[in-house]
Design an enzyme around this catalytic site. Structure first.
Site, PDB file in Angstrom:
ATOM      1  N   ARG A 296       0.847  -1.188   0.000  1.00 16.69           N
ATOM      2  CA  ARG A 296       0.000   0.000   0.000  1.00 16.69           C
ATOM      3  C   ARG A 296       0.892   1.251   0.000  1.00 16.69           C
ATOM      4  O   ARG A 296       1.989   1.244   0.567  1.00 16.69           O
ATOM      5  CB  ARG A 296      -0.847  -0.038   1.265  1.00 16.69           C
ATOM      6  CG  ARG A 296      -1.796   1.135   1.478  1.00 16.69           C
ATOM      7  CD  ARG A 296      -2.975   1.087   0.585  1.00 16.69           C
ATOM      8  NE  ARG A 296      -4.098   1.877   1.076  1.00 16.69           N
ATOM      9  CZ  ARG A 296      -5.124   2.231   0.316  1.00 16.69           C
ATOM     10  NH1 ARG A 296      -5.168   1.888  -0.955  1.00 16.69           N
ATOM     11  NH2 ARG A 296      -6.128   2.917   0.817  1.00 16.69           N
TER      12      ARG A 296
ATOM     13  N   THR B 282     -10.360   0.287  -8.926  1.00 17.44           N
ATOM     14  CA  THR B 282      -9.337  -0.609  -8.400  1.00 17.44           C
ATOM     15  C   THR B 282      -9.380  -1.797  -9.322  1.00 17.44           C
ATOM     16  O   THR B 282     -10.269  -1.889 -10.161  1.00 17.44           O
ATOM     17  CB  THR B 282      -9.722  -0.955  -6.933  1.00 17.44           C
ATOM     18  OG1 THR B 282      -9.611   0.207  -6.145  1.00 17.44           O
ATOM     19  CG2 THR B 282      -8.908  -2.061  -6.334  1.00 17.44           C
TER      20      THR B 282
HETATM   21  N1  GLY Z   1      -8.580   3.178  -2.789  1.00 17.70           N
HETATM   22  C1  GLY Z   1      -9.574   2.240  -2.495  1.00 17.70           C
HETATM   23  C2  GLY Z   1      -9.218   1.333  -1.376  1.00 17.70           C
HETATM   24  O1  GLY Z   1      -8.045   1.157  -1.085  1.00 17.70           O
HETATM   25  O2  GLY Z   1     -10.094   0.795  -0.758  1.00 17.70           O
END
Ligand code: GLY
Length: 572
Positions: free
Chosen positions: A110, A379
């Site tokens: 992340r 996503t």
């Molecule tokens: N950016 C969407 C998530 O990480 O849930």
């Protein structure tokens, strides 16, 4: 956190009115979504992604003897070329692996807040509300390159060069633009136009047209450098220099030090159970694993679910989602910044307490909700099963479609707008009287909360049953839960489980969304129970979630891509 008080259930939560069977798949006659879609089958392995060119890359890797991690990494790099609305090297994500020997691993790649990020950076006077989603301030330090190469190093059997070669070829030789690609660019014209990607994606101010051969020479060069020199080129070498130059041009925060200090993290996967199945999920900093487990645990507390398509079933699902999201919004954040009560939130005992707060005849208001977060909708998920018995479930994102719109000049890729996944005004009430969560406040180096929920489900014999994930911000969680429930409780085949109309609880503001495949009588009943029904917007968001899944079928594999969006599944 919700305080449990059960006035409706004397022992456990078995008293909910329900039908005689949990099975079902009899959709409303008008529900024709994906009616002509098919599942893919493969005796030896299966690959599914949001782009058919990337899926073909994965199948080719498997056919040459590569394993599921090799294929997933090759697909992820290919998606950065052919599906740049979400596939990326300028973003991040989470990978879940289950190996043939039964061991599991979870990789957190992340993004992180730059060191110069501050708690109030998006709430200061003069900072426009769009600053967290568009432009240079919106980007966290990307983790995708570090993550993909770390996964390959730990579990891969092919070389870095072999894994990235297909993506390089697609970027250098180009591919033919299809209507989805063209349409998504047109839809994000305002986001892309101010930055360096405009000349490539919007030639003459218009979206690149279907049928065009689309070449990305800068991206090809970037990928060649990564292939040759590894992550060092991206985090400490020439690509890092281009990212920092881009940040300087637009007054962004990411520095050379931020890039040099980025590290992916291996974390212990979450493991819970659901009706005799094992559910393996992503731990924080994604909320996905906890929220999926919490929702399923609450549903399990009710014994058999009411049949598919009934108001009672929708009520239970919505009430479970609402409770899981209240805790998710308030209590989950970066585990390296503050402890997360993961054990409590995923425990059966706690779920039973929450289940007792569900009135079988009425909706509960979200008074206890204390946080509201806005999340992007874009996503992408990859699911792979190989012939060796390994399975990968991988979700990656740049948050909104085409991220922040900022395109790293000379390097050929979009940067994320993941800073928007933080709570930008912690402690302050928003327009709905909701207080944003402290656990997800911005701080230097901190990881923003995510909803990504790559999930692997094992059957009662410990064999992989499903690898599943989705796009759709918070709707990832509710969509993944519904796919699992449809397969496990309602015994739907994978394609029906995917086609089945979905519900979503928004929590704050206190309202629920439905796809249009529910009978009017069901919606009337839910309205009478007190749910504020919001038909989902049909202009930009006609559906809830876009799921990708592979499932065991006999001794082989079945793969389905959500008919709500693009992509393909292919077996070998
Ligand atoms: N950016 C969407 C998530 O990480 O849930």
């Amino acid at each position: 956190m919700l305080v449990a008080s059960c006035v409706f259930f004397a022992a456990g939560c078995q008293g909910l009115p329900r039908g005689s069977a949990a099975t079902g798949g009899g959709f409303e006659p008008g529900w024709d979504l994906g009616a002509s879609a098919t599942a893919a089958f493969g005796q030896h392995g299966m690959v599914a992604s949001n782009d058919s060119l990337a899926t073909a890359v994965g199948v080719d890797i498997l056919r040459r003897g590569g394993n599921a991690v090799d294929a997933a990494v090759a697909i992820a790099f290919a998606l950065a070329v052919t599906h740049p609305e979400a596939g990326n090297i300028g973003g991040g994500g989470f990978m879940l692996v289950r190996l043939a020997d039964g061991s599991t691993a979870a990789l957190d790649f992340r993004e992180r807040a730059p060191a110069a990020a501050t708690r109030d950076m998006f709430s200061r006077p003069g900072v426009p509300p769009s600053a967290s989603t568009r432009g240079h301030l919106a980007s966290g330090v990307p983790g995708a390159v570090a993550g993909m190469l770390a996964a390959l190093e730990r579990f891969g059997s092919v070389s870095r060069e072999q894994a990235i070669a297909p993506a390089i070829a697609l970027a250098r030789a180009g591919f033919i633009v299809d209507t989805t690609f063209s349409r998504t660019i047109a839809g994000q014209r305002a986001r892309i136009a101010p930055y360096a990607g405009a000349s490539l994606f919007l030639p003459g101010g218009e979206s690149v047209r279907p049928g065009t051969l689309f070449r990305q020479p800068d991206l090809a060069r970037t990928l060649e450098l990564i292939s040759r020199d590894g992550a060092a080129t991206f985090y400490r070498g020439p690509i890092a220099e281009l990212i920092v130059a881009e940040m300087r041009r637009g007054h962004g925060l990411i520095t050379a030090e931020d890039l040099a200090s980025y590290r992916e993290r291996w974390r212990a996967p979450l493991q819970t159970s659901y009706r005799g199945h094992t559910v393996i999920g992503m731990p924080p900093p994604s909320s996905g694993g906890i929220a999926v487990a919490a929702s399923l645990n609450i549903l399990e507390a009710f014994g058999d679910l009411p049949p598919f398509g009934t108001a009672q079933r929708a009520h239970l699902l919505l009430a479970a989602f609402q409770r899981a999201f209240i805790d998710r919004n308030e209590l989950i954040g970066d585990p390296d910044a503050a402890p997360i009560p993961t054990e409590l939130l995923t425990s059966k005992a706690y779920a039973r307490r929450l289940a007792r707060t569900i009135d079988p005849a009425r909706a509960t208001t979200t008074r206890a909700a204390r946080a509201a977060v806005r999340e992007g909708n874009e996503t992408t998920h990859i699911a792979v099963a190989d012939s060796f018995g390994n399975v990968v479930s991988l979700t990656t994102t740049i948050n909104d479609s085409y991220g922040s719109g900022v395109f790293v000049e000379g390097a050929g890729f979009f940067l994320n707008d993941e800073m928007d996944d933080f709570a930008s005004r912690p402690g302050a009430e928003n327009a709905d009287g909701i207080v944003a969560a402290e656990a997800n406040a911005i701080a230097p180096g901190k990881v923003m909360l995510s909803s990504m929920a790559p999930t692997i489900v094992l059957d009662g014999d410990g064999r992989v049953l499903l690898a599943v994930g989705s796009r759709g911000g918070p709707r990832i969680i509710t969509s993944v839960v519904q796919l699992i429930v449809n397969v496990v409780d309602h015994r739907m085949r994978l394609l029906d489980a995917m086609r089945a109309p979905r519900v979503h609880h928004v929590v704050s503001p206190d309202s629920v969304w439905f796809e249009r495949g529910f009978a009017p009588a069901v919606l009337d009943s839910l309205g009478a129970m007190g749910y504020k029904l919001k038909p989902i917007r049909t202009d930009t968001l006609p559906y809830i979630g876009r799921v990708i899944a592979v499932a065991r079928r006999g001794n082989g594999w079945e793969g389905v891509v959500d008919p709500r969006y693009s992509g393909s599944a292919a077996g070998q």
